[in-house]
Design a protein around this motif. Structure first.
Motif, PDB file in Angstrom:
ATOM      1  N   VAL A  34      28.722  36.019  42.853  1.00 14.97           N
ATOM      2  CA  VAL A  34      29.269  34.810  42.239  1.00 14.97           C
ATOM      3  C   VAL A  34      30.471  35.170  41.370  1.00 14.97           C
ATOM      4  N   ARG A  35      31.543  34.405  41.528  1.00 13.93           N
ATOM      5  CA  ARG A  35      32.729  34.632  40.701  1.00 13.93           C
ATOM      6  C   ARG A  35      32.560  33.906  39.365  1.00 13.93           C
ATOM      7  N   LEU A  36      32.806  34.621  38.280  1.00 14.82           N
ATOM      8  CA  LEU A  36      32.723  34.002  36.963  1.00 14.82           C
ATOM      9  C   LEU A  36      33.831  32.973  36.791  1.00 14.82           C
ATOM     10  N   ASP A  37      33.470  31.759  36.391  1.00 13.37           N
ATOM     11  CA  ASP A  37      34.478  30.780  35.995  1.00 13.37           C
ATOM     12  C   ASP A  37      34.176  30.353  34.560  1.00 13.37           C
ATOM     13  N   GLN A  38      34.974  29.459  34.009  1.00 15.54           N
ATOM     14  CA  GLN A  38      34.799  29.099  32.605  1.00 15.54           C
ATOM     15  C   GLN A  38      33.471  28.395  32.346  1.00 15.54           C
ATOM     16  N   SER A  39      33.000  27.600  33.288  1.00 18.39           N
ATOM     17  CA  SER A  39      31.736  26.889  33.086  1.00 18.39           C
ATOM     18  C   SER A  39      30.565  27.862  33.013  1.00 18.39           C
ATOM     19  N   ILE A  40      30.490  28.776  33.980  1.00 19.04           N
ATOM     20  CA  ILE A  40      29.415  29.770  33.969  1.00 19.04           C
ATOM     21  C   ILE A  40      29.538  30.654  32.738  1.00 19.04           C
ATOM     22  N   ALA A  41      30.770  31.068  32.418  1.00 18.17           N
ATOM     23  CA  ALA A  41      30.989  31.948  31.264  1.00 18.17           C
ATOM     24  C   ALA A  41      30.584  31.274  29.961  1.00 18.17           C
ATOM     25  N   THR A  42      30.839  29.979  29.848  1.00 17.83           N
ATOM     26  CA  THR A  42      30.442  29.248  28.631  1.00 17.83           C
ATOM     27  C   THR A  42      28.931  29.295  28.447  1.00 17.83           C
ATOM     28  N   CYS A  43      28.191  29.081  29.538  1.00 14.10           N
ATOM     29  CA  CYS A  43      26.723  29.109  29.467  1.00 14.10           C
ATOM     30  C   CYS A  43      26.214  30.505  29.125  1.00 14.10           C
ATOM     31  N   LEU A  44      26.770  31.526  29.772  1.00 13.64           N
ATOM     32  CA  LEU A  44      26.326  32.893  29.513  1.00 13.64           C
ATOM     33  C   LEU A  44      26.685  33.321  28.092  1.00 13.64           C
ATOM     34  N   TYR A  45      27.885  32.985  27.645  1.00  9.51           N
ATOM     35  CA  TYR A  45      28.302  33.372  26.286  1.00  9.51           C
ATOM     36  C   TYR A  45      27.389  32.717  25.252  1.00  9.51           C
ATOM     37  N   THR A  46      27.031  31.454  25.489  1.00  4.19           N
ATOM     38  CA  THR A  46      26.130  30.759  24.566  1.00  4.19           C
ATOM     39  C   THR A  46      24.790  31.466  24.487  1.00  4.19           C
ATOM     40  N   GLY A  47      24.265  31.884  25.646  1.00 11.81           N
ATOM     41  CA  GLY A  47      22.996  32.591  25.652  1.00 11.81           C
ATOM     42  C   GLY A  47      23.048  33.906  24.912  1.00 11.81           C
ATOM     43  N   VAL A  48      24.085  34.694  25.171  1.00  5.07           N
ATOM     44  CA  VAL A  48      24.203  36.006  24.523  1.00  5.07           C
ATOM     45  C   VAL A  48      24.459  35.847  23.029  1.00  5.07           C
ATOM     46  N   ALA A  49      25.372  34.963  22.662  1.00  2.00           N
ATOM     47  CA  ALA A  49      25.691  34.781  21.246  1.00  2.00           C
ATOM     48  C   ALA A  49      24.489  34.269  20.467  1.00  2.00           C
ATOM     49  N   THR A  50      23.732  33.368  21.066  1.00  2.00           N
ATOM     50  CA  THR A  50      22.558  32.811  20.396  1.00  2.00           C
ATOM     51  C   THR A  50      21.525  33.881  20.083  1.00  2.00           C
TER      52      THR A  50
END
Length: 364
Positions: A183-199
């Protein structure tokens, strides 16, 4: 904090024992060999690739890591041509206002719309079966139940599983899954992943944060996401009613210097009446524990939040010398060594008494 001098008039001197000494006595998380992980990853990827319809579920009352992981996976799998449903076992389903910006929420369906016997279920950030809520029976009726989780207290349910306590967030495991699927990372997927990691890293300040965590964050930021706006929504935006509930909870706070073998406990509780009075959903006060854990005098912090049916949901934190996952485990909950939770019935003083007793046994 360990090593700092006691303030004038303090009830006791702070511990000067290094945190490393305290960590040495905690039980080590279950370990899997790299070969075991690799074999399981290959099985999971093969299952996903062969499944046209996939149900993605996370734990009840989802936080940023749970919901972010499920939505990131859903967006990625949809991009590959799979039909996906994202759900969690609450009725009604409530998503915290702080997470309302997450992309992919059009994929979310009520728990009732998940089939009684799904073909393939991917389960994210669920530390125990009870955290599946209304989806427990459906998940276990699935032909294949894949569990991706990073809680050391996870007992290892599911037909296939990657349980990696060294991962700072389940979102890290989802990133690995998507990478293996191409899967290619796009901004939508990256936003979800960043939220999970940052949280789950406390905005990259918890001890589980590693160089690899920052490398992942760098890859996610490279897609062009606005981490400043994400962080503002996650931690720096509340309703005015939240401030009133917070003030009442802090006024109700109790400090017990002799608890936890003399390491200290600070606790408070939020009755449902407070939430109803100021129209504050229980999801909005999840961050209260991060305020209560600040006093240097106490190793352990506990917040009890009351649901409309009277159930008390406990969130607790430790600073490095107590395994609160084990403590919460005695009360039917679980989590991480220094961040865990549980749910009980009864009044707040009784719940605290049970927690205090379990805490005492944990530090003997």
């Amino acid at each position: 904090m360990a090593g700092e001098p006691a303030a004038a008039g303090s009830a006791r001197a702070f511990s000067t024992h290094p945190v490393e000494d305290a960590l040495a006595v905690l039980p080590a998380p279950r370990e899997e060999s790299p070969l075991d992980f690799e074999r399981e990853w290959r099985r999971i990827v093969a299952l996903v690739e062969q499944s046209p319809v996939i149900d993605l579920i996370c734990h009840i009352t989802p936080d940023g890591d749970a919901l972010g992981s499920a939505l990131a996976a859903g967006l990625g799998l949809r991009a590959l041509g799979h039909r996906v449903r994202v759900s969690f076992g609450d009725d009604p389903q409530v998503i915290a206002e702080s997470l309302s910006f997450l992309p992919g929420q059009e994929l979310i369906v009520p728990a009732a719309e998940v089939p009684e016997r799904p073909e393939l279920v991917l389960c994210f950030d669920v530390a125990s079966e009870g955290r599946l809520g209304l989806l427990r029976e459906k998940a276990f009726a699935a032909r294949h139940l894949v569990v991706l989780d990073h809680h050391a207290s996870n007992p290892g349910f599911g037909s296939h599983r990657i349980i990696d306590p060294s991962a700072p967030a389940t979102a890290v495991l989802v990133d690995e899954l998507l990478r293996r699927l191409g899967v290619r990372l796009d901004q939508s997927i990256a936003t979800c992943l960043y939220t999970g990691v940052a949280t789950d890293t406390g905005s990259f300040k918890y001890a589980g944060t590693t160089p690899a965590t920052h490398e992942l964050a760098g890859r996610l930021l490279a897609t062009g996401i606005r981490q400043d706006l994400i962080s503002r929504r996650l931690w720096d935006t509340t309703s005015f009613g939240y401030l009133k509930v917070l003030a009442a909870a802090l006024d109700r706070a109790v400090y017990e210097p002799e608890a936890a073998g003399g390491l200290g406990l600070v606790w408070t509780w939020v009755p449902y009446q407070d939430l109803a009075l100021f129209s504050v959903p229980v999801e909005e006060i999840e961050g209260l524990i991060d305020v209560l854990r600040k006093p240097a005098e106490a190793e352990v912090a506990l917040v009890l939040k009351q649901d409309p049916d009277g159930t008390l949901r406990g969130s607790c934190r430790a600073k490095g010398a107590v395994d609160v996952a084990a403590v919460c485990g005695e009360l039917g909950g679980g989590g991480h060594a220094f961040a865990a939770g549980f749910s009980v019935r009864g009044d707040a003083p009784s719940a605290v008494a049970r927690f205090r007793a379990a805490l005492g046994r944990a530090v003997r």
